[in-house]
Design an enzyme around this catalytic site. Structure first.
Site, mmCIF file in Angstrom:
data_model
loop_
_atom_site.group_PDB
_atom_site.id
_atom_site.type_symbol
_atom_site.label_atom_id
_atom_site.label_comp_id
_atom_site.label_asym_id
_atom_site.label_seq_id
_atom_site.Cartn_x
_atom_site.Cartn_y
_atom_site.Cartn_z
ATOM 1 N N LYS A 1 0.754 -1.085 -0.228
ATOM 2 C CA LYS A 1 0.042 0.323 -0.067
ATOM 3 C C LYS A 1 0.812 1.109 -0.021
ATOM 4 O O LYS A 1 0.747 2.589 -0.558
ATOM 5 C CB LYS A 1 -0.716 0.134 1.047
ATOM 6 C CG LYS A 1 -2.084 -0.778 0.682
ATOM 7 C CD LYS A 1 -3.141 -1.193 1.936
ATOM 8 C CE LYS A 1 -4.585 -2.099 2.338
ATOM 9 N NZ LYS A 1 -4.855 -2.255 3.308
ATOM 10 N N LYS B 1 -5.225 -9.564 -13.742
ATOM 11 C CA LYS B 1 -6.780 -9.250 -12.523
ATOM 12 C C LYS B 1 -7.827 -8.610 -13.025
ATOM 13 O O LYS B 1 -7.322 -6.954 -12.557
ATOM 14 C CB LYS B 1 -5.762 -9.558 -11.114
ATOM 15 C CG LYS B 1 -7.220 -10.159 -10.400
ATOM 16 C CD LYS B 1 -6.441 -10.066 -8.729
ATOM 17 C CE LYS B 1 -6.974 -9.603 -7.659
ATOM 18 N NZ LYS B 1 -6.495 -9.498 -6.424
ATOM 19 N N LYS C 1 -10.202 -2.915 -8.505
ATOM 20 C CA LYS C 1 -10.031 -1.120 -8.314
ATOM 21 C C LYS C 1 -8.905 -0.520 -9.003
ATOM 22 O O LYS C 1 -9.065 0.107 -9.400
ATOM 23 C CB LYS C 1 -11.114 -0.734 -6.778
ATOM 24 C CG LYS C 1 -10.302 -1.393 -5.879
ATOM 25 C CD LYS C 1 -11.231 -0.403 -4.626
ATOM 26 C CE LYS C 1 -11.204 -0.677 -3.343
ATOM 27 N NZ LYS C 1 -10.528 -2.075 -2.905
HETATM 28 P P1 ADP Z 1 -9.432 -4.939 -5.345
HETATM 29 O O1 ADP Z 1 -7.979 -5.584 -5.919
HETATM 30 O O2 ADP Z 1 -10.409 -4.475 -6.555
HETATM 31 O O3 ADP Z 1 -8.729 -3.379 -4.229
HETATM 32 P P2 ADP Z 1 -10.318 -6.066 -2.879
HETATM 33 O O4 ADP Z 1 -8.237 -6.539 -2.373
HETATM 34 O O5 ADP Z 1 -11.005 -5.326 -1.947
HETATM 35 O O6 ADP Z 1 -10.403 -5.587 -4.386
HETATM 36 O O7 ADP Z 1 -10.414 -8.065 -2.703
HETATM 37 C C1 ADP Z 1 -11.559 -7.901 -1.808
HETATM 38 C C2 ADP Z 1 -12.218 -9.320 -1.842
HETATM 39 O O8 ADP Z 1 -12.224 -10.130 -3.177
HETATM 40 C C3 ADP Z 1 -10.464 -10.740 -1.581
HETATM 41 O O9 ADP Z 1 -11.312 -11.184 -0.897
HETATM 42 C C4 ADP Z 1 -10.222 -10.467 -2.572
HETATM 43 O O10 ADP Z 1 -9.348 -11.835 -2.399
HETATM 44 C C5 ADP Z 1 -11.450 -11.091 -3.857
HETATM 45 N N1 ADP Z 1 -10.720 -9.997 -5.030
HETATM 46 C C6 ADP Z 1 -10.242 -9.109 -6.031
HETATM 47 N N2 ADP Z 1 -10.580 -9.262 -6.824
HETATM 48 C C7 ADP Z 1 -10.454 -10.267 -7.557
HETATM 49 C C8 ADP Z 1 -10.462 -10.938 -8.629
HETATM 50 N N3 ADP Z 1 -9.756 -10.595 -9.637
HETATM 51 N N4 ADP Z 1 -10.581 -12.428 -8.883
HETATM 52 C C9 ADP Z 1 -10.982 -12.955 -7.699
HETATM 53 N N5 ADP Z 1 -11.067 -13.010 -6.117
HETATM 54 C C10 ADP Z 1 -10.909 -11.127 -6.168
#
Ligand code: ADP
Ligand code: TRP
Length: 338
Positions: free
Chosen positions: A126, A207, A210
């Protein structure tokens, strides 16, 4: 399919499931198929023993906007309820409605070496992304550990990126039990449970995340959704040529929302060159609309009845707080605070 990762076999007695949801942006298909779907399944596997909360204290490490934090917290509540969280089966609440977690986080801070926090992969990542390296960001895992330990949760469904935080939680519970337990387990050691399911790809094939700006929101619909789906990056292959279903974002998303039969049929059409990407995108769009139709409708209705949403969260907090107070009282007594 779901693989349980036992970090140790120390869980005893009844399982208690707990997970936190950071209200840090619009939930997308990656969140749904990678995390939310599993959360919702668990409420049927462990009815009455699931605790899900919106981690708004945690979101303060990245959001410094009053209105935005408020809006995102409400959106997360609406999203989860619309997607099927059943307040009769699971306890659903806002993290901040149980401020006792902050006190337990402090207790944990006093027994946790700084060097442990400095190993935090998520912290380093981060900071690298430009998020201010506040003390809150560094000590994020203390609050997350308190979230889990205060409810004596045994099973924590999380994405792979959070597994280190669960390991830290176990370490911190161990430090605290050693310092104050006198042979008794004051804080139960939880186990991470994660589904190593495939990563959901985003519009550009990376992947979906956001932070990459390549997401499709779970509740996007109409023209904006259509624009996104039609804009998914695909290989440039002339119409009539075979397409590779195993290296294509449209197919990867289609299989998440179509039945196994429909998926098998689509695979055939890809391999035979019987479909072009334009048509495949149209069919994906129709399936997305079908898959989330009910949830969208439920969300619309809930958004018109925010009093009910508030009632669910307050009721959830009441139940959660009772558990939290029990744990905190024992810990206060153990450390010598009346
Ligand atoms: P982002 O990558 O959008 O910031 P987060 O880290 O907030 O998403 O993810 C929240 C949850 O969603 C986590 O448990 C993560 O493993 C799952 N997740 C996020 N993006 C994906 C993805 N592209 N494929 C599978 N699981 C995901
Ligand atoms: N850190 C988690 C995430 O970013 C959210 C979270 C906060 C959490 N407290 C928790 C998850 C406790 C599980 C248990 O996704």
């Amino acid at each position: 399919m779901e693989q349980e990762r036992k970090l140790s076999s120390q869980t005893t007695g009844k399982e208690r499931v707990l997970s936190g949801i950071q209200p840090s942006g619009e939930l997308h298909l990656g969140n749904y198929f990678g995390a939310i779907q599993q959360h919702l399944q668990l409420q049927h596997e462990y009815p009455g023993e699931c605790y899900f909360f919106i981690a708004n204290y945690h979101a303060m490490t990245t959001t410094r906007d009053r209105e935005l934090l408020h809006k995102r917290t409400l959106d997360a509540a609406l999203d989860y309820l619309a997607l099927g969280l059943d307040p009769e089966k699971a306890t659903f609440f806002r993290q901040s409605d149980v401020p006792e977690v902050c006190e337990l986080a402090w207790f944990l801070a006093t027994v946790t070496p700084v060097s442990l926090l400095e190993k935090g992969v998520s912290y380093k990542e981060k900071v690298q992304r430009g998020i201010p390296a506040s003390a809150g960001l560094l000590t994020y895992p203390l609050l997350m550990a308190a979230d889990i330990l205060i409810y004596q949760a045994t099973l924590v469904p999380v994405g792979e990126d959070q597994v280190q935080h669960i390991e830290f939680t176990r370490d911190m519970a161990g430090f605290f039990n050693n310092a104050y337990g006198k042979g008794e387990t004051l804080l139960r050691l939880p186990v991470a449970r994660f589904s190593p399911g495939k990563k959901v790809p985003g519009l550009d094939g990376q992947k979906m995340s956001k932070s990459y700006g390549n997401t499709i929101g779970i509740f996007e619909e109409g023209k904006p959704l259509q624009k996104k789906v039609m804009g998914i990056k695909t290989a440039s292959i002339p119409l009539g040529e075979p397409l590779d279903p195993d290296n294509d974002t449209v197919f990867a998303l289609y299989r998440l929302v179509a039945s196994p039969e429909e998926t098998a049929e689509m695979r055939e059409r890809y391999l035979e060159g019987a479909i072009g990407f334009g048509q495949a995108k149209k069919e994906l769009l129709a399936k997305l609309d079908e898959h989330f139709a009910e949830a969208r409708e439920r969300r619309r209705k809930l958004a018109e009845n925010l009093d009910r949403v508030e009632e669910i969260l307050v009721e959830g907090a009441k139940r959660a707080r009772k558990l939290a107070r029990e744990t905190l009282e024992r810990c206060r007594d153990a450390v010598g605070i009346p």
